[in-house]
Design a protein around this motif. Structure first.
Motif, short mmCIF file in Angstrom:
data_model
loop_
_atom_site.label_atom_id
_atom_site.label_comp_id
_atom_site.label_asym_id
_atom_site.label_seq_id
_atom_site.Cartn_x
_atom_site.Cartn_y
_atom_site.Cartn_z
N GLU A 7 0.86 -1.19 0.00
CA GLU A 7 0.00 0.00 0.00
C GLU A 7 0.89 1.23 0.00
O GLU A 7 1.67 1.45 0.93
N ALA A 8 0.78 2.05 -1.06
CA ALA A 8 1.60 3.26 -1.13
C ALA A 8 0.86 4.40 -1.81
O ALA A 8 1.48 5.37 -2.23
N ALA A 9 -0.45 4.30 -1.91
CA ALA A 9 -1.24 5.31 -2.63
C ALA A 9 -1.55 6.54 -1.79
O ALA A 9 -2.09 7.52 -2.31
N ARG A 33 8.29 9.97 5.57
CA ARG A 33 9.42 9.70 4.69
C ARG A 33 8.87 9.21 3.35
O ARG A 33 7.77 8.66 3.27
N THR A 34 9.62 9.38 2.30
CA THR A 34 9.12 8.97 0.99
C THR A 34 9.01 7.46 0.91
O THR A 34 9.79 6.71 1.53
N HIS A 35 8.05 6.98 0.13
CA HIS A 35 7.84 5.55 -0.01
C HIS A 35 9.05 4.86 -0.64
O HIS A 35 9.29 3.67 -0.39
N SER A 36 9.79 5.58 -1.44
CA SER A 36 10.97 4.98 -2.06
C SER A 36 12.01 4.61 -1.01
O SER A 36 12.83 3.71 -1.21
N VAL A 37 11.98 5.28 0.14
CA VAL A 37 12.88 4.97 1.25
C VAL A 37 12.33 3.83 2.09
O VAL A 37 13.06 2.93 2.52
N ASN A 38 11.02 3.83 2.31
CA ASN A 38 10.41 2.88 3.24
C ASN A 38 10.14 1.49 2.67
O ASN A 38 10.33 0.48 3.35
N LEU A 39 9.67 1.42 1.44
CA LEU A 39 9.04 0.18 0.97
C LEU A 39 9.97 -1.03 0.92
O LEU A 39 9.64 -2.09 1.45
N SER A 68 -2.40 9.45 -4.13
CA SER A 68 -1.31 10.35 -4.49
C SER A 68 -0.65 9.88 -5.78
O SER A 68 -0.30 8.70 -5.91
N PHE A 69 -0.46 10.79 -6.72
CA PHE A 69 0.17 10.41 -7.99
C PHE A 69 1.58 9.88 -7.75
O PHE A 69 1.98 8.86 -8.31
N THR A 70 2.33 10.56 -6.90
CA THR A 70 3.70 10.12 -6.61
C THR A 70 3.71 8.79 -5.89
O THR A 70 4.46 7.88 -6.24
N GLY A 71 2.88 8.65 -4.87
CA GLY A 71 2.81 7.41 -4.11
C GLY A 71 2.40 6.23 -4.98
O GLY A 71 2.96 5.13 -4.87
N LEU A 72 1.41 6.46 -5.84
CA LEU A 72 0.97 5.39 -6.74
C LEU A 72 2.10 4.94 -7.66
O LEU A 72 2.30 3.74 -7.88
N ILE A 74 5.33 5.14 -7.19
CA ILE A 74 6.36 4.42 -6.44
C ILE A 74 5.88 3.02 -6.08
O ILE A 74 6.60 2.02 -6.26
N GLY A 75 4.65 2.91 -5.58
CA GLY A 75 4.12 1.61 -5.20
C GLY A 75 3.98 0.68 -6.38
O GLY A 75 4.36 -0.51 -6.31
N MET A 76 3.44 1.19 -7.48
CA MET A 76 3.25 0.37 -8.67
C MET A 76 4.59 -0.07 -9.25
O MET A 76 4.76 -1.22 -9.66
#
Length: 235
Positions: A7-9, A33-39, A68-72, A74-76
């Motif tokens: 989940e990163a949306a 923190r950005t999802h790119s750091v966490n996931l 979120s466009f950015t979160g989506l 990164i998650g996708m």
């Protein structure tokens, strides 16, 4: 069957592993923190905590929007990359359905709302039932007053969840009065476990696609796309 849920949306990053619908391990952070750091560290830890290897993962489920466009992105991207490397299917899961899932046993109207900015929310209207939510309308990007007008089709209480609740709670109460209910704080945040569970049910139904075939569900154009379209029209 092992399903990894991502989940990163939204501003929340959530990851979980389920086995045949049973949650084995889950992590959630809301630390800005950005999802790119966490996931990726979270995914590594979840697989280890579940006591399995990457070769045992049968599919990756990921929140595919709205959000979120950015979160989506990164998650996708993370989910697609892992599914491609592991050569397994990927399942796109509605962020709104994942939010609604924990409240389905109430058998009433559940309305997840995510902050879409510009005085709008991303939303769908669900009816609670055993199993997966029944979507009555959506997904939509609309204002709160318009959403309340749509909710008049269904009598009884409406439970709201999602990160837009703190922003619009007073307005919702003003418009809906005692019909408006709000989930606990623990229910306001989208969970990787809900994404994984919905992914599991989708796989049982024969779902899942190749990584390159999955697209995000943005609902509306990004700000950059709006500006580009306006620029093209002015020429």
């Amino acid at each position: 069957m092992y399903i990894l849920g991502i989940e990163a949306a939204t501003p929340v990053a959530g990851v979980a592993m389920v086995e045949n619908g049973r949650i084995l391990a889950e992590r959630l952070v809301n630390n800005r923190r950005t999802h790119s750091v966490n996931l990726l560290p979270m995914i590594k830890d979840i697989i280890e905590e579940a006591g399995i290897t990457t070769k045992q993962v049968n599919a990756v489920a990921v929140s595919s929007g709205p959000g979120s466009f950015t979160g989506l992105r990164i998650g996708m991207t993370t989910a697609k990359t892992l599914a491609w490397i592991w050569q397994i299917p990927i399942i796109g899961v509605s962020t709104l359905e994942a939010l609604a899932l924990p409240l389905m046993a109430r058998e009433q109207i559940v309305c997840p709302i995510l902050n879409a900015r510009k005085n709008e929310v991303y939303t769908s209207i669900f009816r609670g039932r055993t199993g997966r939510p029944e979507m009555l309308e959506g997904p939509l990007a609309i204002g709160i007053s318009e959403l309340v007008q749509k909710l008049e089709k269904w009598p009884g209480p409406v439970t709201f969840v999602g990160d837009a609740v703190p922003v619009y709670q007073e307005e919702i109460i003003k418009l809906l009065g005692q019909r408006a209910l709000f989930g606990a704080q623990s229910a306001q945040l989208p969970r990787g476990a809900a994404v994984a569970e919905l992914g599991y049910w989708e796989m049982l139904a024969g779902g899942g696609v190749m990584p390159l075939d999955l697209e995000p569900e943005y609902i509306r154009l990004s700000e950059a796309e709006v500006k580009l379209a306006a620029k093209c029209e002015s020429r």
